[in-house]
Design an enzyme around this catalytic site. Structure first.
Site, PDB file in Angstrom:
ATOM      1  N   SER A  70       7.316  54.014  86.987  1.00  0.00           N
ATOM      2  CA  SER A  70       8.431  54.364  87.877  1.00  0.00           C
ATOM      3  C   SER A  70       8.460  55.821  88.306  1.00  0.00           C
ATOM      4  CB  SER A  70       9.759  54.013  87.209  1.00  0.00           C
ATOM      5  OG  SER A  70       9.966  52.623  87.225  1.00  0.00           O
ATOM      6  N   LYS A  73       8.621  56.459  91.949  1.00  0.00           N
ATOM      7  CA  LYS A  73       9.857  56.548  92.732  1.00  0.00           C
ATOM      8  C   LYS A  73      10.177  57.968  93.203  1.00  0.00           C
ATOM      9  CE  LYS A  73      12.105  52.506  90.634  1.00  0.00           C
ATOM     10  NZ  LYS A  73      11.355  52.160  89.417  1.00  0.00           N
ATOM     11  N   SER A 131      16.589  53.683  87.478  1.00  0.00           N
ATOM     12  CA  SER A 131      15.213  53.392  87.904  1.00  0.00           C
ATOM     13  C   SER A 131      15.147  52.037  88.596  1.00  0.00           C
ATOM     14  CB  SER A 131      14.251  53.432  86.705  1.00  0.00           C
ATOM     15  OG  SER A 131      12.923  53.547  87.132  1.00  0.00           O
TER      16      SER A 131
END
Length: 302
Positions: A70, A73, A131
């Site tokens: 993640s 991101k 997240s």
């Protein structure tokens, strides 16, 4: 006898010193700078850089290409933010709708549902704090369509087009070890980066006050309108435990392939550090090892 006794004592002391040296060596390893002993961690790669000028303090396997989960991101945030600036979008009063596809993405989510409508600003928090893979997909769909419209492109998948924009930004920033394959970081053998590239991207975004505010937020509350027109309150808590230990961001990541990862930002009165660790042994190690790197770095530069 006295002379023999003295010699035996000296030999024993020498043995103790040798043992202490071995213990020291077991706790440290030689980093990329062979003159510097750096902490021995479970992380497969890591880096500490100056958040202000990008200078590398210390690193280990910093150019190794790995899946980054993640932490992907961060680039999703960067691409959307740049599009908003180009469009002159006021993120607090411009809204995005969540599709069925976005609502059904797996992994960590912001608990968004099909037909939900929320501001772009709130969606940034949904992306970074819990997240949210659903938030990442919602961004990719909505802004992928915009990018296609701007470039007068038809017939392409907006998510793929958004990912193309992510890769374009990576090239602009000279992130030479990076290729993106999705906007959220779920397992994909082509979604790769390095500790150095991640740190470089973090430093780019740390120039922006809104980004710094979002990643330093522990809890965010917002109101979401569902597809029936009703509203509900949402609360998102940051997955980054180091915010409670003096750090000011940035992003956690974890998948079965990437392993636990963490990009962090720490600021003292006169110094600031970006620390990236990838592929730790377990979830808890990413916290303790980031803290260990910070404390060790501070001891080295003082």
């Amino acid at each position: 006898m006295n002379s023999n006794h003295i010699r035996l004592k000296a030999k024993s002391e020498e043995g103790k010193q040798s043992q202490r040296l071995q213990q020291l060596k077991s706790a440290f390893l030689i980093g990329n700078d062979e003159k510097v002993l750096t902490p021995r961690l479970t992380a497969k790669s890591w880096i500490i850089i100056d958040s202000n000028n990008g200078d590398v303090f210390y690193s280990f396997n910093e150019n190794q290409r790995r899946e980054i989960a993640s932490i992907t991101k961060i680039m999703t945030f960067y691409v959307v933010q740049n599009m908003c600036k180009t469009m002159n979008v006021q993120t607090n009063n411009t809204y995005a709708e969540v599709s069925l596809q976005a609502s059904q993405v797996g992994g960590t989510t912001a608990d968004l549902l099909k037909g939900d409508v929320l501001s772009i600003e709130d969606l940034f928090y949904g992306l970074m704090l819990p997240s949210g893979n659903d938030a990442a997909m919602a961004f990719a769909e909505n802004f992928g369509i915009y990018a296609m419209y701007q470039d007068k492109i038809k017939g392409k998948n907006p998510i793929n087009y958004f990912v193309q924009e992510m890769n374009n930004k990576a090239k602009d920033l000279k992130m030479t070890q990076t290729t993106y394959a999705n906007p959220h970081g779920l397992n994909n053998k082509n979604n790769l980066s390095s500790a150095y590239d991640v740190a470089k991207l973090c430093n780019q975004l740390l120039k922006d006050e809104f980004f710094k505010k979002v990643v330093n937020t522990k809890i965010h509350f917002c109101t979401i309108q569902d597809e029936e027109g009703f509203t509900r309150d949402a609360m998102w808590e940051n997955t980054n435990k180091l915010l409670y230990q003096g750090f000011r961001g940035i992003k956690t990541g974890n998948t079965s392939v990437a392993g636990p990862c963490l990009a962090s930002y720490y600021q003292t009165n006169n110094r600031s550090f970006t620390i990236v660790i990838l592929g730790c042994r377990n979830q808890e190690d990413r916290w303790s090892e980031t803290m260990q790197l910070l404390q060790w770095c501070l001891s080295q530069i003082q």
